[in-house]
Design an enzyme around this catalytic site. Sequence first.
Site, PDB file in Angstrom:
ATOM      1  N   GLY A   8       0.838  -1.199   0.000  1.00  0.00           N
ATOM      2  CA  GLY A   8       0.000   0.000   0.000  1.00  0.00           C
ATOM      3  C   GLY A   8       0.869   1.243   0.000  1.00  0.00           C
ATOM      4  O   GLY A   8       1.757   1.389   0.848  1.00  0.00           O
ATOM      5  N   ALA A   9       0.615   2.125  -0.973  1.00  0.00           N
ATOM      6  CA  ALA A   9       1.391   3.373  -1.063  1.00  0.00           C
ATOM      7  C   ALA A   9       0.482   4.579  -0.795  1.00  0.00           C
ATOM      8  O   ALA A   9       0.548   5.594  -1.463  1.00  0.00           O
ATOM      9  CB  ALA A   9       2.064   3.492  -2.428  1.00  0.00           C
ATOM     10  N   GLY A  10      -0.399   4.399   0.207  1.00  0.00           N
ATOM     11  CA  GLY A  10      -1.200   5.525   0.687  1.00  0.00           C
ATOM     12  C   GLY A  10      -0.363   6.293   1.699  1.00  0.00           C
ATOM     13  O   GLY A  10       0.872   6.215   1.700  1.00  0.00           O
ATOM     14  N   TYR A  11      -1.041   7.014   2.606  1.00  0.00           N
ATOM     15  CA  TYR A  11      -0.297   7.824   3.580  1.00  0.00           C
ATOM     16  C   TYR A  11       0.658   6.971   4.406  1.00  0.00           C
ATOM     17  O   TYR A  11       1.820   7.314   4.570  1.00  0.00           O
ATOM     18  CB  TYR A  11      -1.271   8.509   4.544  1.00  0.00           C
ATOM     19  CG  TYR A  11      -2.128   9.554   3.908  1.00  0.00           C
ATOM     20  CD1 TYR A  11      -1.568  10.731   3.434  1.00  0.00           C
ATOM     21  CD2 TYR A  11      -3.497   9.378   3.760  1.00  0.00           C
ATOM     22  CE1 TYR A  11      -2.346  11.702   2.828  1.00  0.00           C
ATOM     23  CE2 TYR A  11      -4.286  10.351   3.174  1.00  0.00           C
ATOM     24  CZ  TYR A  11      -3.707  11.499   2.707  1.00  0.00           C
ATOM     25  OH  TYR A  11      -4.484  12.456   2.115  1.00  0.00           O
ATOM     26  N   LYS A  35      -1.567  -1.338  -5.975  1.00  0.00           N
ATOM     27  CA  LYS A  35      -2.243  -1.737  -7.211  1.00  0.00           C
ATOM     28  C   LYS A  35      -2.300  -0.575  -8.203  1.00  0.00           C
ATOM     29  O   LYS A  35      -2.498  -0.784  -9.395  1.00  0.00           O
ATOM     30  CB  LYS A  35      -3.652  -2.265  -6.911  1.00  0.00           C
ATOM     31  CG  LYS A  35      -4.561  -1.301  -6.203  1.00  0.00           C
ATOM     32  CD  LYS A  35      -5.888  -1.960  -5.874  1.00  0.00           C
ATOM     33  CE  LYS A  35      -6.753  -1.015  -5.064  1.00  0.00           C
ATOM     34  NZ  LYS A  35      -8.010  -1.574  -4.648  1.00  0.00           N
ATOM     35  N   VAL A  77      -2.508  -7.098  -4.119  1.00  0.00           N
ATOM     36  CA  VAL A  77      -2.359  -8.120  -3.074  1.00  0.00           C
ATOM     37  C   VAL A  77      -3.613  -8.992  -3.039  1.00  0.00           C
ATOM     38  O   VAL A  77      -4.738  -8.480  -3.048  1.00  0.00           O
ATOM     39  CB  VAL A  77      -2.194  -7.451  -1.687  1.00  0.00           C
ATOM     40  CG1 VAL A  77      -2.098  -8.499  -0.590  1.00  0.00           C
ATOM     41  CG2 VAL A  77      -0.987  -6.536  -1.669  1.00  0.00           C
ATOM     42  N   GLU A 165     -17.830  17.208   5.481  1.00  0.00           N
ATOM     43  CA  GLU A 165     -16.921  17.799   4.486  1.00  0.00           C
ATOM     44  C   GLU A 165     -17.566  17.794   3.100  1.00  0.00           C
ATOM     45  O   GLU A 165     -17.438  18.748   2.341  1.00  0.00           O
ATOM     46  CB  GLU A 165     -15.597  17.024   4.463  1.00  0.00           C
ATOM     47  CG  GLU A 165     -14.713  17.346   5.662  1.00  0.00           C
ATOM     48  CD  GLU A 165     -13.328  16.726   5.545  1.00  0.00           C
ATOM     49  OE1 GLU A 165     -13.243  15.494   5.433  1.00  0.00           O
ATOM     50  OE2 GLU A 165     -12.348  17.467   5.557  1.00  0.00           O
TER      51      GLU A 165
HETATM   52  C1  LIG Z   1     -13.077  12.479   2.600  1.00  0.00           C
HETATM   53  C2  LIG Z   1     -12.072  12.001   3.624  1.00  0.00           C
HETATM   54  C3  LIG Z   1     -11.454  12.937   4.444  1.00  0.00           C
HETATM   55  C4  LIG Z   1     -10.534  12.522   5.410  1.00  0.00           C
HETATM   56  N1  LIG Z   1      -9.945  13.468   6.198  1.00  0.00           N
HETATM   57  C5  LIG Z   1      -9.021  13.091   7.118  1.00  0.00           C
HETATM   58  C6  LIG Z   1      -8.352  14.076   7.930  1.00  0.00           C
HETATM   59  O1  LIG Z   1      -8.618  15.276   7.818  1.00  0.00           O
HETATM   60  N2  LIG Z   1      -7.417  13.630   8.807  1.00  0.00           N
HETATM   61  C7  LIG Z   1      -7.101  12.294   8.940  1.00  0.00           C
HETATM   62  O2  LIG Z   1      -6.241  11.946   9.749  1.00  0.00           O
HETATM   63  N3  LIG Z   1      -7.725  11.345   8.175  1.00  0.00           N
HETATM   64  C8  LIG Z   1      -8.674  11.712   7.289  1.00  0.00           C
HETATM   65  N4  LIG Z   1      -9.287  10.750   6.518  1.00  0.00           N
HETATM   66  C9  LIG Z   1      -8.913   9.342   6.714  1.00  0.00           C
HETATM   67  C10 LIG Z   1      -7.609   9.058   5.977  1.00  0.00           C
HETATM   68  O3  LIG Z   1      -7.739   9.391   4.611  1.00  0.00           O
HETATM   69  C11 LIG Z   1      -7.261   7.571   6.127  1.00  0.00           C
HETATM   70  O4  LIG Z   1      -7.179   7.277   7.490  1.00  0.00           O
HETATM   71  C12 LIG Z   1      -5.927   7.299   5.462  1.00  0.00           C
HETATM   72  O5  LIG Z   1      -6.041   7.469   4.061  1.00  0.00           O
HETATM   73  C13 LIG Z   1      -5.468   5.874   5.763  1.00  0.00           C
HETATM   74  O6  LIG Z   1      -4.152   5.770   5.268  1.00  0.00           O
HETATM   75  P1  LIG Z   1      -3.551   4.395   4.814  1.00  0.00           P
HETATM   76  O7  LIG Z   1      -2.159   4.617   4.374  1.00  0.00           O
HETATM   77  O8  LIG Z   1      -3.813   3.386   5.868  1.00  0.00           O
HETATM   78  O9  LIG Z   1      -4.449   3.958   3.575  1.00  0.00           O
HETATM   79  P2  LIG Z   1      -4.807   4.651   2.193  1.00  0.00           P
HETATM   80  O10 LIG Z   1      -4.418   6.084   2.167  1.00  0.00           O
HETATM   81  O11 LIG Z   1      -6.232   4.281   1.925  1.00  0.00           O
HETATM   82  O12 LIG Z   1      -3.869   3.852   1.186  1.00  0.00           O
HETATM   83  C14 LIG Z   1      -4.045   2.471   0.937  1.00  0.00           C
HETATM   84  C15 LIG Z   1      -3.327   2.109  -0.336  1.00  0.00           C
HETATM   85  O13 LIG Z   1      -3.415   0.709  -0.501  1.00  0.00           O
HETATM   86  C16 LIG Z   1      -3.686   0.407  -1.860  1.00  0.00           C
HETATM   87  N5  LIG Z   1      -4.373  -0.884  -1.913  1.00  0.00           N
HETATM   88  C17 LIG Z   1      -5.575  -1.203  -1.379  1.00  0.00           C
HETATM   89  N6  LIG Z   1      -5.872  -2.514  -1.609  1.00  0.00           N
HETATM   90  C18 LIG Z   1      -4.826  -3.019  -2.306  1.00  0.00           C
HETATM   91  C19 LIG Z   1      -4.510  -4.322  -2.810  1.00  0.00           C
HETATM   92  N7  LIG Z   1      -5.335  -5.384  -2.644  1.00  0.00           N
HETATM   93  N8  LIG Z   1      -3.331  -4.501  -3.437  1.00  0.00           N
HETATM   94  C20 LIG Z   1      -2.466  -3.444  -3.595  1.00  0.00           C
HETATM   95  N9  LIG Z   1      -2.710  -2.209  -3.162  1.00  0.00           N
HETATM   96  C21 LIG Z   1      -3.866  -1.994  -2.511  1.00  0.00           C
HETATM   97  C22 LIG Z   1      -4.555   1.570  -2.340  1.00  0.00           C
HETATM   98  O14 LIG Z   1      -4.448   1.715  -3.763  1.00  0.00           O
HETATM   99  C23 LIG Z   1      -3.939   2.759  -1.583  1.00  0.00           C
HETATM  100  O15 LIG Z   1      -2.937   3.394  -2.338  1.00  0.00           O
HETATM  101  C24 LIG Z   1     -10.219  11.141   5.552  1.00  0.00           C
HETATM  102  C25 LIG Z   1     -10.826  10.197   4.692  1.00  0.00           C
HETATM  103  C26 LIG Z   1     -11.743  10.614   3.756  1.00  0.00           C
HETATM  104  C27 LIG Z   1     -12.378   9.604   2.842  1.00  0.00           C
END
Ligand SMILES: Cc1cc2nc3c(=O)[nH]c(=O)nc-3n(C[C@H](O)[C@H](O)[C@H](O)COP(=O)(O)OP(=O)(O)OC[C@H]3O[C@@H](n4cnc5c(N)ncnc54)[C@H](O)[C@@H]3O)c2cc1C
Length: 247
Positions: A8-11, A35, A77, A165
Amino acid sequence: MAHILILGAGYGGLKAARDLAKTTPADTQIDLVDKNVLHVEKTALHMVAAGTAKPESVSFDVRDVIPSNVNFIQATVSKFDLENKKVSFSDHDDIEYDYVIVALGFRSEDFGLEGADEHALILQDLDTATEIYKTINKNVANYKTSQDPKDLSIAVCGAGFTGIEVLGELVDTVKILKAKYGVPEIKVTCLEMATRILPMFDEELSNYAVSYLEKNGIKLLTGAKIAKIEDGAVVYKDAEDAEHKVE
Ligand SMILES: Cc1cc2nc3c(=O)[nH]c(=O)nc-3n(C[C@H](O)[C@H](O)[C@H](O)COP(=O)(O)OP(=O)(O)OC[C@H]3O[C@@H](n4cnc5c(N)ncnc54)[C@H](O)[C@@H]3O)c2cc1C
């Protein structure tokens, strides 16, 4: 040499990859898997859903921001084998690791609500956010021909952070779309089971949000327990258990 696999390349995943690239011994292998090649700023998805931001302004290519000692792999994954330290993918060979970081993010939750899957639009990623705005825009454009008031009615289910929001952005969107398509007022209704919105904030702050949204034409239905979602309507019960509909 240690092999670190980050899923996962999210936050979470991206920050882990960037930090570990600085702090681990030089011979460490760091693989970052997603992905998608795009990192999406999920905290801005509500703006894409309301059409106040373009998908490309809230996303960027992961490969442009990772250090040279992090290897990016685009793969989906599908399975973990923790015992044998191995991850499987639907579109890539298995990868073995010494350490794994699972940062695959969140999924939109409808709590099994009847009809939500079929009749509601979810906000989860760039595609679903884009679909929400496309649907709103298409329906408002359609009003001139259909004269169907449902084309000018948006229901937002839930008044937590994301719902609020979305409503904040819709305040601007409905003004823009009304002028663009020359339609009557576009109704925005928010349904929330709790007796006040943003219950996690103190009352003064949540009252401020209420007054801002109501002043801008948003209808807030608190104490409204959603019972099911039908094609074209949200069915809810009030405090006296009487059933109502928002089309
Ligand atoms: C509208 C909105 C506003 C928000 N505002 C806030 C805020 O102000 N402050 C705050 O702290 N949080 C906020 N959040 C929550 C925050 O966005 C999430 O907590 C955060 O994105 C989680 O980070 P993460 O790295 O765990 O996952 P994500 O950022 O969701 O990244 C997950 C990554 O995994 C990848 N992935 C998923 N499944 C697979 C797979 N099977 N195989 C390969 N790759 C995969 C995805 O493509 C993605 O790039 C908000 C959420 C939303 C929807």
